[in-house]
Design a protein around this motif. Structure first.
Motif, PDB file in Angstrom:
ATOM      1  N   ALA A  78       0.821  -1.220   0.000  1.00 33.80           N
ATOM      2  CA  ALA A  78       0.000   0.000   0.000  1.00 33.80           C
ATOM      3  C   ALA A  78       0.851   1.265   0.000  1.00 33.80           C
ATOM      4  CB  ALA A  78      -0.915   0.003   1.228  1.00 33.80           C
ATOM      5  N   ALA A  79       2.072   1.162   0.552  1.00 31.53           N
ATOM      6  CA  ALA A  79       2.963   2.323   0.651  1.00 31.53           C
ATOM      7  C   ALA A  79       4.367   1.889   0.246  1.00 31.53           C
ATOM      8  CB  ALA A  79       2.957   2.875   2.073  1.00 31.53           C
ATOM      9  N   PRO A  80       4.671   1.887  -1.052  1.00 31.68           N
ATOM     10  CA  PRO A  80       5.957   1.365  -1.555  1.00 31.68           C
ATOM     11  C   PRO A  80       7.188   2.073  -0.992  1.00 31.68           C
ATOM     12  CG  PRO A  80       4.386   1.641  -3.349  1.00 31.68           C
ATOM     13  CD  PRO A  80       3.789   2.299  -2.145  1.00 31.68           C
ATOM     14  N   ASP A  81       7.039   3.299  -0.490  1.00 33.51           N
ATOM     15  CA  ASP A  81       8.181   4.033   0.060  1.00 33.51           C
ATOM     16  C   ASP A  81       8.436   3.723   1.535  1.00 33.51           C
ATOM     17  OD1 ASP A  81       8.656   5.315  -2.349  1.00 33.51           O
ATOM     18  OD2 ASP A  81       7.297   6.974  -1.877  1.00 33.51           O
ATOM     19  N   ALA A  82       7.636   2.849   2.098  1.00 31.24           N
ATOM     20  CA  ALA A  82       7.797   2.527   3.520  1.00 31.24           C
ATOM     21  C   ALA A  82       9.087   1.744   3.748  1.00 31.24           C
ATOM     22  CB  ALA A  82       6.608   1.717   4.016  1.00 31.24           C
ATOM     23  N   GLN A  83       9.760   2.042   4.837  1.00 31.01           N
ATOM     24  CA  GLN A  83      10.965   1.311   5.252  1.00 31.01           C
ATOM     25  C   GLN A  83      10.823   0.938   6.723  1.00 31.01           C
ATOM     26  OE1 GLN A  83      15.110   2.661   4.250  1.00 31.01           O
ATOM     27  NE2 GLN A  83      15.371   2.766   6.493  1.00 31.01           N
ATOM     28  N   PHE A  84      10.934  -0.350   7.007  1.00 30.60           N
ATOM     29  CA  PHE A  84      10.885  -0.818   8.384  1.00 30.60           C
ATOM     30  C   PHE A  84      12.305  -0.876   8.921  1.00 30.60           C
ATOM     31  CE2 PHE A  84      10.355  -4.663  11.343  1.00 30.60           C
ATOM     32  CZ  PHE A  84      10.066  -3.859  12.428  1.00 30.60           C
ATOM     33  N   THR A  85      12.596  -0.014   9.884  1.00 35.86           N
ATOM     34  CA  THR A  85      13.940   0.097  10.427  1.00 35.86           C
ATOM     35  C   THR A  85      13.962  -0.442  11.855  1.00 35.86           C
ATOM     36  OG1 THR A  85      14.314   2.075   9.080  1.00 35.86           O
ATOM     37  CG2 THR A  85      15.875   1.641  10.855  1.00 35.86           C
ATOM     38  N   ILE A  86      14.827  -1.417  12.085  1.00 37.76           N
ATOM     39  CA  ILE A  86      14.965  -2.056  13.392  1.00 37.76           C
ATOM     40  C   ILE A  86      16.215  -1.477  14.045  1.00 37.76           C
ATOM     41  CG2 ILE A  86      15.243  -4.240  14.604  1.00 37.76           C
ATOM     42  CD1 ILE A  86      14.001  -5.567  12.037  1.00 37.76           C
ATOM     43  N   VAL A  87      16.016  -0.677  15.083  1.00 38.63           N
ATOM     44  CA  VAL A  87      17.111   0.059  15.716  1.00 38.63           C
ATOM     45  C   VAL A  87      17.367  -0.520  17.109  1.00 38.63           C
ATOM     46  CG1 VAL A  87      17.907   2.311  16.507  1.00 38.63           C
ATOM     47  CG2 VAL A  87      16.475   2.151  14.457  1.00 38.63           C
ATOM     48  N   GLY A  88      18.564  -1.040  17.317  1.00 38.36           N
ATOM     49  CA  GLY A  88      18.882  -1.568  18.643  1.00 38.36           C
ATOM     50  C   GLY A  88      20.139  -2.403  18.644  1.00 38.36           C
TER      51      GLY A  88
ATOM     52  N   LEU B 117      19.154 -10.099  11.978  1.00 33.92           N
ATOM     53  CA  LEU B 117      20.002  -9.730  10.838  1.00 33.92           C
ATOM     54  C   LEU B 117      19.465 -10.324   9.536  1.00 33.92           C
ATOM     55  CD1 LEU B 117      23.526 -10.181  12.475  1.00 33.92           C
ATOM     56  CD2 LEU B 117      22.409  -8.020  11.885  1.00 33.92           C
ATOM     57  N   GLU B 118      18.892 -11.507   9.621  1.00 30.98           N
ATOM     58  CA  GLU B 118      18.352 -12.171   8.442  1.00 30.98           C
ATOM     59  C   GLU B 118      17.165 -11.403   7.858  1.00 30.98           C
ATOM     60  OE1 GLU B 118      18.429 -15.184   5.550  1.00 30.98           O
ATOM     61  OE2 GLU B 118      19.865 -14.737   7.163  1.00 30.98           O
ATOM     62  N   LEU B 119      16.461 -10.663   8.692  1.00 33.37           N
ATOM     63  CA  LEU B 119      15.301  -9.905   8.221  1.00 33.37           C
ATOM     64  C   LEU B 119      15.690  -8.822   7.223  1.00 33.37           C
ATOM     65  CD1 LEU B 119      13.366  -9.453  11.590  1.00 33.37           C
ATOM     66  CD2 LEU B 119      12.866 -11.087   9.766  1.00 33.37           C
ATOM     67  N   ALA B 120      16.946  -8.361   7.293  1.00 30.25           N
ATOM     68  CA  ALA B 120      17.398  -7.299   6.384  1.00 30.25           C
ATOM     69  C   ALA B 120      17.437  -7.755   4.934  1.00 30.25           C
ATOM     70  CB  ALA B 120      18.768  -6.796   6.811  1.00 30.25           C
ATOM     71  N   ARG B 121      17.307  -9.043   4.701  1.00 31.31           N
ATOM     72  CA  ARG B 121      17.239  -9.545   3.325  1.00 31.31           C
ATOM     73  C   ARG B 121      15.898  -9.209   2.661  1.00 31.31           C
ATOM     74  NH1 ARG B 121      20.989 -13.531   1.924  1.00 31.31           N
ATOM     75  NH2 ARG B 121      22.378 -14.205   3.623  1.00 31.31           N
ATOM     76  N   GLN B 122      14.911  -8.904   3.457  1.00 27.03           N
ATOM     77  CA  GLN B 122      13.591  -8.611   2.908  1.00 27.03           C
ATOM     78  C   GLN B 122      13.547  -7.181   2.361  1.00 27.03           C
ATOM     79  OE1 GLN B 122      10.245  -9.746   5.372  1.00 27.03           O
ATOM     80  NE2 GLN B 122      11.496 -11.169   6.557  1.00 27.03           N
ATOM     81  N   PRO B 123      12.824  -6.950   1.291  1.00 23.61           N
ATOM     82  CA  PRO B 123      12.726  -5.607   0.710  1.00 23.61           C
ATOM     83  C   PRO B 123      12.174  -4.598   1.713  1.00 23.61           C
ATOM     84  CG  PRO B 123      11.838  -7.249  -0.801  1.00 23.61           C
ATOM     85  CD  PRO B 123      12.082  -7.952   0.497  1.00 23.61           C
ATOM     86  N   GLY B 124      12.877  -3.489   1.851  1.00 19.38           N
ATOM     87  CA  GLY B 124      12.401  -2.407   2.705  1.00 19.38           C
ATOM     88  C   GLY B 124      12.689  -2.570   4.180  1.00 19.38           C
ATOM     89  N   VAL B 125      13.436  -3.605   4.568  1.00 15.64           N
ATOM     90  CA  VAL B 125      13.760  -3.823   5.983  1.00 15.64           C
ATOM     91  C   VAL B 125      15.229  -3.488   6.205  1.00 15.64           C
ATOM     92  CG1 VAL B 125      13.882  -5.477   7.892  1.00 15.64           C
ATOM     93  CG2 VAL B 125      11.995  -5.601   6.237  1.00 15.64           C
TER      94      VAL B 125
END
Length: 406
Positions: A257-267, A275-283
């Motif tokens: 629904a929002a192609p410009d969305a980026q899920f950022t995991i900070v910690g 770390l494996e989640l970063a392989r997914q688009p936008g993560v």
């Protein structure tokens, strides 16, 4: 000043994660009234450098190394002794001897144990003994159990039962037991009815000046990105489970629904699964950052998709203090004195969570009522002042305990 023995399962500095934020603010507050003798474990080698930062608040400091792998092996003794594994995990003769020598010499007349595991080290003869249990940790282990396969499912269920018995016992033994929210206190009151009159809560605070949306922060996101942020210690299993669930089951619908969305995991200390989640688009997984505020300030919204949680989530309070829209699960919102729909958005289930995040991205507004809520209810100085009567030599039940709902 009279001496106070302060025992913590982890060095209370730096105040950069849930338990350290609470323990440091508690230590700093009590140091204005008592000569603090601090005993604590260090489970992260990087934290040894912070000993000097604690000196202004302490008359003496006893720090002991805790090696998690060795401690896990040592905890298995509990299977033979019949006790919760948490207790032998932390058991340490040197700390016990140090604490009892301080009490015997009269250097300390009062004591505070931070977490139920540290209650085992508190000398019995002190004039006042207060336990800050923070959370009912036994319930967390009970929640863990059905998420695991045997034998971990059996082990976690056992830990939940054994630790619950220990929590009830120490709540009866100590002069007062505190928890992070009235919901947590009510749960312990139900489990330890004989100690009900000695169980209460004092809520966390937020440094609202530090977590202020009024400052200019550098934008850490690439141009055109709509940031969806999660903050927290990323080697903590409930956080790992939360971001995994969000990235795998919720965020794809958000991106659709929002192609410009980026899920950022900070910690800090992201696990292999994170770390494996970063392989997914936008993560994006950042690891440790020097300052979490820019990531919050420039995010379109913060998310707290926890499925297993106890107590109060500081990550939610800090995002609210920064006037950021927050989408939270029921578990993440439990215990927070805020109104769903006004101060944050409550989301139940994957589809509802995705819909709520997309709605926040489409509106892209600040959340002024959320910050107002923090200013009204989560001031450290005001909340901490309510615990002072607990350390007085009095038989009168302090008001903080009288107001806790049964």
């Amino acid at each position: 000043m009279e001496g106070l023995l302060f025992l913590a399962h982890r060095i209370p500095f730096p105040p950069n994660k849930g338990d350290k934020i609470r323990s440091f603010n508690l230590l700093r507050h009590l140091s204005t009234r008592y000569a603090i003798h601090l005993g604590a474990f260090v489970d992260d080698p990087d934290d040894w450098r912070y000993r000097d930062a604690l000196k202004p608040y302490c008359a003496s400091i006893k720090l002991l190394p805790l090696h998690p792998r060795r401690a896990k092996l040592a905890s298995l003794v509990g299977l033979l002794s019949g006790e919760a594994l948490t207790l032998p995990y932390y058991r340490n003769r040197e700390l016990a001897r140090w604490a009892h020598e301080l009490a015997a010499s009269g250097a300390v007349t009062r004591g505070l144990a931070f977490s139920s595991a540290m209650a085992q080290f508190m000398p019995a003869g002190l004039a006042r003994r207060v336990l800050d249990m923070v959370d009912v940790d036994s319930d967390k282990w009970t929640q863990y159990a059905p998420t695991q396969r045997w034998p971990l499912s059996w082990l976690y269920a056992r830990e939940g039962r054994k630790l619950a018995a220990w929590e009830a016992r120490v709540a009866q033994d100590f002069d007062a037991t505190l928890l992070v929210s009235h919901a947590e206190a009510a749960l312990l009151q139900q489990r330890a009815p004989a100690a009900q009159h000695k169980i209460g809560a004092f809520e966390n605070g937020v440094d609202a000046d530090y977590f202020s949306p009024a400052r200019d922060y550098p934008d850490p996101y690439p141009p055109g990105v709509q940031g969806v942020v999660f903050t927290g210690a990323m080697d903590y299993w409930p956080n790992v489970d939360a971001v995994s669930w969000f990235a795998e089951r919720i965020f794809p619908a958000v991106r659709a629904a929002a192609p410009d969305a980026q899920f950022t995991i900070v910690g800090s200390h992201p696990s292999d699964a994170v770390l494996e989640l970063a392989r997914q688009p936008g993560v994006v997984v950042t690891g440790s950052v020097p300052d979490v505020r820019p990531w919050l300030a420039h995010a379109a919204c913060a998310v707290a998709p926890l499925r297993i949680a106890r107590g109060v989530q500081n990550k939610v309070l800090e995002a609210m203090a920064m006037a950021r829209p927050v989408v939270a699960s029921a578990q993440a919102a439990e215990g927070i004195r805020a109104e769903a729909g006004r101060d944050f958005t409550l989301a139940l289930g994957e589809a509802e969570f995705a819909h709520a995040v997309v709605a926040r991205l489409q509106t892209a507004s600040s959340a002024a009522p959320a910050r107002d809520c923090i200013l009204a209810h989560y001031d450290w100085a005001r909340n901490l002042s309510t615990i002072d009567p607990l350390f007085e030599r009095t038989a009168v039940v302090p008001p903080i305990l009288e107001t806790c709902p049964a």
